[in-house]
Design an enzyme around this catalytic site. Structure first.
Site, PDB file in Angstrom:
ATOM      1  N   HIS A  77       0.832  -1.210   0.000  1.00 34.24           N
ATOM      2  CA  HIS A  77       0.000   0.000   0.000  1.00 34.24           C
ATOM      3  C   HIS A  77       0.868   1.262   0.000  1.00 34.24           C
ATOM      4  CE1 HIS A  77      -3.074  -2.757   2.207  1.00 34.24           C
ATOM      5  NE2 HIS A  77      -2.927  -3.095   0.938  1.00 34.24           N
ATOM      6  N   HIS A 234      -9.725  -2.048  -3.991  1.00 33.10           N
ATOM      7  CA  HIS A 234      -8.527  -2.444  -3.238  1.00 33.10           C
ATOM      8  C   HIS A 234      -7.630  -3.364  -4.067  1.00 33.10           C
ATOM      9  CE1 HIS A 234      -5.971  -2.696   0.218  1.00 33.10           C
ATOM     10  NE2 HIS A 234      -5.765  -3.954  -0.152  1.00 33.10           N
ATOM     11  N   ASP A 238      -3.715  -2.888  -4.791  1.00 35.94           N
ATOM     12  CA  ASP A 238      -2.696  -3.928  -4.592  1.00 35.94           C
ATOM     13  C   ASP A 238      -1.903  -4.177  -5.874  1.00 35.94           C
ATOM     14  OD1 ASP A 238      -3.075  -4.476  -1.919  1.00 35.94           O
ATOM     15  OD2 ASP A 238      -4.400  -6.188  -2.251  1.00 35.94           O
ATOM     16  N   HIS A 261      -1.710 -11.224  -4.876  1.00 34.23           N
ATOM     17  CA  HIS A 261      -0.276 -10.903  -4.761  1.00 34.23           C
ATOM     18  C   HIS A 261       0.625 -11.920  -5.454  1.00 34.23           C
ATOM     19  CE1 HIS A 261      -1.060  -7.598  -2.149  1.00 34.23           C
ATOM     20  NE2 HIS A 261      -1.551  -8.333  -1.183  1.00 34.23           N
TER      21      HIS A 261
HETATM   22 ZN   LIG Z   1      -3.824  -4.763   0.000  1.00 31.49          ZN
END
Ligand SMILES: [Zn+2]
Length: 308
Positions: A77, A234, A238, A261
């Protein structure tokens, strides 16, 4: 476009998501061509960690960078905020091994960076341009990149949950759009995952103050959501953070489906390992220039499966 750094040093403190302990974060201006650097100060000294695709070890909770001797977690972030505001050079010092989670979004980092102010330096800012279509697919999830004069993400998620379902958003990165549309979107997780992580001694700092937590039917946070589509917002935040481990800002259009991720990092590694074929480093006014950091022949660690 000239390189930028922050005007002055600024700090804050918050709780680490993994440890639950208080961490102090100090952001400092940095000289030209020095890039984004983490400095982790612990009992064994000061450890410099430079973001790169190979330095990433994805975990179940967040993105971790490792230099072989020290690690820093939950970087995405903050890195997204640094990139989104167009900052090329900055030193990020921590007195622990994780960036504070703050409220689970990037809002505090954008606030802090803007409070410090930005300053133009003298040399031109380099960027990494996608020059060919590249795609990485795994288990029906994918990231696809193509040349584009800017940074644009078209992201779709599809969670089998009554409140999430299928959400799609197109986002063109500018500092203002990031601050207005993405920065406040919080990370999210499910009650059953939180219970599992706690049972393993993980996510000790995780709470309803720094994540949207969902049960079978909806959100258990008393104040509900900040945006109806906070989840996909969000995910784009990311994605920006996970691509910000590259040494310079990316230019391209990215179509992303259901990634996280782990896949984001695998995609960035692919792009980076094939630079020359599908990625070109451009310094305005200087044409193509060699990368200032050598490729590592062996990755430090393989990315693992990850959640939001
Ligand atoms: Zn995140």
């Amino acid at each position: 476009m000239r390189q930028k750094t922050i005007n002055r040093s600024i700090d804050c403190s918050g709780i680490g998501l993994h440890s639950g302990r208080k961490v102090r974060l100090t952001l400092r201006p940095a000289e030209e061509d020095s890039g984004v650097r983490f400095v982790v100060v612990n009992d064994s000294g000061r450890h410099l960690i430079t973001p790169s695709p190979e330095a990433v070890v994805s975990t179940q909770l967040a993105t971790t960078l490792h230099n072989g001797a020290a690690a820093v977690s939950t970087v995405e972030h903050l890195l997204a905020s640094v990139r989104a505001l167009g900052i090329d050079n900055i030193e990020i010092e921590l007195d622990g091994s994780e960036v504070p989670i703050m409220d689970g979004s990037a809002a505090s980092f954008v606030y802090l960076l803007r409070l410090a102010g930005l300053r133009s330096q003298t040399r031109p800012a380099a960027y990494l341009a996608v020059t060919e279509t590249v795609e990485l697919e795994k288990d029906g999830k994918y990231v696809r990149a193509e040349p584009y004069d800017g940074f644009r993400v078209d992201y779709t998620i599809d969670f089998p949950h009554p409140l999430i379902g299928r959400q799609a958003m197109s986002f063109e990165l500018t500092p203002e759009a990031f601050a207005r549309r993405l920065a406040k979107a919080r990370t999210f997780g499910f009650v059953r995952e939180v219970e599992y992580l706690r049972s393993k001694g993980l996510a000790l700092g995780g709470s309803l103050d720094n994540a949207v937590v969902l049960d079978e039917d909806g959100v258990i946070n008393a104040d509900g959501l900040r945006f109806k589509d906070e989840f996909v917002r969000h995910k784009i935040l990311d994605f920006i953070g996970d691509t910000a481990v590259l040494e310079a800002p990316l230019r391209g259009r990215f179509e992303v489906f259901a990634s996280g991720h782990g896949l984001n990092n695998a995609f960035v590694r692919k792009l980076w390992s094939e630079s020359g074929r599908c990625l070109e480093r451009v310094v305005p006014g200087a044409g193509q220039a060699p990368s200032r950091r050598p490729h590592l022949s062996e990755p430090l660690a393989q990315p693992a499966a990850a959640v939001a």
